[in-house]
Design an enzyme around this catalytic site. Sequence first.
Site, PDB file in Angstrom:
ATOM      1  N   HIS A 130      -8.901   0.062  -2.311  1.00 37.72           N
ATOM      2  CA  HIS A 130      -9.213   1.625  -2.461  1.00 37.72           C
ATOM      3  C   HIS A 130      -9.365   1.941  -3.826  1.00 37.72           C
ATOM      4  CE1 HIS A 130      -9.309   3.051   1.769  1.00 37.72           C
ATOM      5  NE2 HIS A 130      -8.705   1.902   1.959  1.00 37.72           N
ATOM      6  N   HIS A 165      -1.362   4.596  -0.643  1.00 35.37           N
ATOM      7  CA  HIS A 165      -2.004   5.718   0.164  1.00 35.37           C
ATOM      8  C   HIS A 165      -1.714   6.964   0.073  1.00 35.37           C
ATOM      9  CE1 HIS A 165      -5.060   2.823   1.568  1.00 35.37           C
ATOM     10  NE2 HIS A 165      -4.249   1.841   2.096  1.00 35.37           N
ATOM     11  N   ASP A 178       0.882  -1.157   0.046  1.00 38.18           N
ATOM     12  CA  ASP A 178       0.005   0.141  -0.032  1.00 38.18           C
ATOM     13  C   ASP A 178       0.845   1.220   0.110  1.00 38.18           C
ATOM     14  OD1 ASP A 178      -1.627  -2.086   0.572  1.00 38.18           O
ATOM     15  OD2 ASP A 178      -2.906  -0.952   1.788  1.00 38.18           O
TER      16      ASP A 178
END
Lengths: 455, 386
Positions: A116, A57, A55
């Site tokens: 996401h 992010h 990840d």
Amino acid sequence: MSIGGSDLDKAIAQLRACRPIPENQVRELCYKARELLIEEGNVVGVDAPVTICGDIHGQFHDLMELFRVGGDVPDTNYLFMGDFVDRGFYSLESFLLLLCLKVRYPDRITLIRGNHESRQITTVYGFYDECLRKYGSANVWRYCCEVFDYLALGALVTGAATSLSPTDGPLADTTNADSIPDPDADIEIETLNANGEIMYRYARNSDSQSSSAASQPNSTPASSSPIAPTPSRVGAAGTGATSSANGSSRNDTGAILCVHGGLSPLIDTIDKIRLLDRKQEVPHEGAMCDLLWSDPDEIDGWGLSPRGAGFLFGADIVKCFNHKNDLSLIARAHQLVMEGFKEMFDSTIVTVWSAPNYCYRCGNVAAILELGEDGSNAGFVRRSNGDAGGGGGGWVLGSNVGNGGGGGLNRRLSSVLGEQQRAREGPGRRYRVFEAAPQDSRGMPAKKPVADYFL
Amino acid sequence: MAAQEIPNLRTLLGNRRGGPSRGRERGRGFPGASHEGNGALKDNAVRNTDQDAASSRVSCVELGYLNDSYAKLFATQPVTRRLPLLNRGTYVRTSAIDLLVDQFLTTSPESPKQIISLGAGTDTRYFRLRDKYPNSQLIYHEIDFPTNTAAKLSSLQRHPQLYTKLTSNSPPNPLSVAPSATTYHSATYNLHACDLRTLTTSDAASAAPLPNVDPSIPTLLLSEMCLVYLQPSTVSAILLTFLQKYIPPPTPVALVLYEPILPQDAFGRTMISNLSTRNISLPTLNAYPTLSTQRQRMKSEGFMDGFKAADTDFIWRQWVSEDEKERVAGLEMLDELEELELLLKHYCIVWGWRDGGLEGDGLFTKAWQNVGEQEGGEPGDGLKAG
Ligand SMILES: C[S@@+](CC[C@H](N)C(=O)[O-])C[C@H]1O[C@@H](n2cnc3c(N)ncnc32)[C@H](O)[C@@H]1O
């Protein structure tokens, strides 16, 4: 206008400086990216050497730190396992930069989808708001979401070496030289800090070897679940096909499946992933959802996920899946790991987490996983990244995460060594661990985000 | 899990309003500030923490975590929706304290009780309790800095939903107090403008008067993110004043704390450094870093008949019923599970009491006998789970 050639390089330069590119360029870029991605299968084939990342992010400055530590594109071949956006303040710049690099060097960077990368999740966790704030309209968010729908669901890495050729890096000051195996030993795992100094090294099958030692010290090793005892089939990973004779005698490692979340009860072979219709918003349930949402857990079989989507799956599931698909390892992201990476279930699955000090609040370190190329180990050149700094020196696994870290390490060794040999030897794994980039180190605005607490 | 049991994301997401609030600018220090200026700056930062608490409450109420129609009447800043994990944490914090307070009020319900909320800020608990226990004989006190009590008072004056609840008899309509007023007193509700640090005198006779504090009725002291901003020695002195002067033995008295723990791990260190950029420091955090040091502290401060503690992760798992957990989990999609656990493990509820000689049969012992505490809490224990 079309984005290509020097325009693309300009856009890359601008994004590297953490400055968004104009809306019409984003549209063009997204269009190009979609044309590329549509050609990719649901499971992209990737040859080692490759550096696998978890990840991101939207932590743009930490992504830059990742490139500093892992090498730049296109020198290093990268595979990002999704969750480029949300939570951090620079989702837009981070995702667009990765996308530009994808369009510019399609064979040197692979992007797969995280949970996401979805319209619904990005409206809650920040990316939508960020686009609105930065462009005044939701157009850019919409273009990006269309790209999300085309991202592959997984990747299959083949040709990885079973042992590492050791780096000639110096030992980190905290590393005990006696604990480092002989350089000629068959090195299975090596952990380096951000300066390329050796923190840990484990030889395969040696007494000091424990792949689990590389994982979170406090987790208990996988249960008593039986591993399929049959010798591994010969065949190309993930297919029922016959041998993909790959040259080196050393290479008896299976392929490595990379996916954001994990396994699905609806998927027992990689071919079944290939059959999914992925070009859509992430559904609320079903195989595609599970691949992006599930987590490994210390349970038997399948369990309900507390996340409300996907499932929990135990060691038995992983071992069975790996055996059936001729995999030596599953690499996945999705879960915050304070130490940056965590191997589980006798190193049949690893979580890689690449967002240091997640949300500017968690205090964790990040990691990337390097897999070398079979035979030559050409992937592992010691990098000289110019200036040091960026922390990492003196960081020790365990000591960084509070008291009680180191102690568990040795306790774990014995319990794991007793386990049966698994069907396929895992690839040699080099983890590079790094901390959050200093916020104002490279001429970036020193806008230090303030995380929320309970006051 | 059957497919239809998988929650539908679309319905879980609810209607969104604005993004998570971030990038607060107020309360920053500048390096060259003089010592005194720095102190004032810090006090100011601490006073302002109350609006954080208020907005967090409103965010929770709007999403259905908490049922509190009063919260929004006190929020002076526009409220942006908080991240799901913060809403969950605020929910646990509020309902944990509610549970302890409820057990206190429903034990010997006919006898008078007193609650003194330290650093009450814009807390709405008094109004919620009036609705829930209309017949209880409760005297409620709130203490805060004059700036904060003045702001609270002006909210009280503005909203009939509030000022009609301030006395037990016929409500004054509207509430008349001087424009500059910072205090309010009635038989049921008292707002004291007072810097808690002035309540540290060792000479009991000279301690500031707190009108209407009854020294003889069972009293619960509440510090929900308040005493943690003060020096440990100051906190001890304040508690001593309460236990000796305002609520002297043998009156039963208890203290409920909500505050952070585990300052030494990576998350804790990051918290301390992040808050310091907002000029907020948490001096007692290092003094009582674990559940067990918190329990020890309660005992040595004089709450020797019981001293218990649990972190809010434990409280979510153990105190909240399965039905309620399901309801709350269904309010928002929560993808930040690891972070949530980390966050919840870094805050705790501590409750200790002095029953006043009635060993085993005291009011607080009875009230809280079924409230489960968390075993352990020695340094490092918090890291075991995972
Ligand atoms: C984070 S707020 C919490 C408010 C409320 N207890 C809640 O939980 O919603 C902290 C409060 O403590 C108050 N406080 C801090 N130090 C204080 C002191 N020395 N005297 C009086 N009040 C104080 C602040 O003004 C602020 O209102």
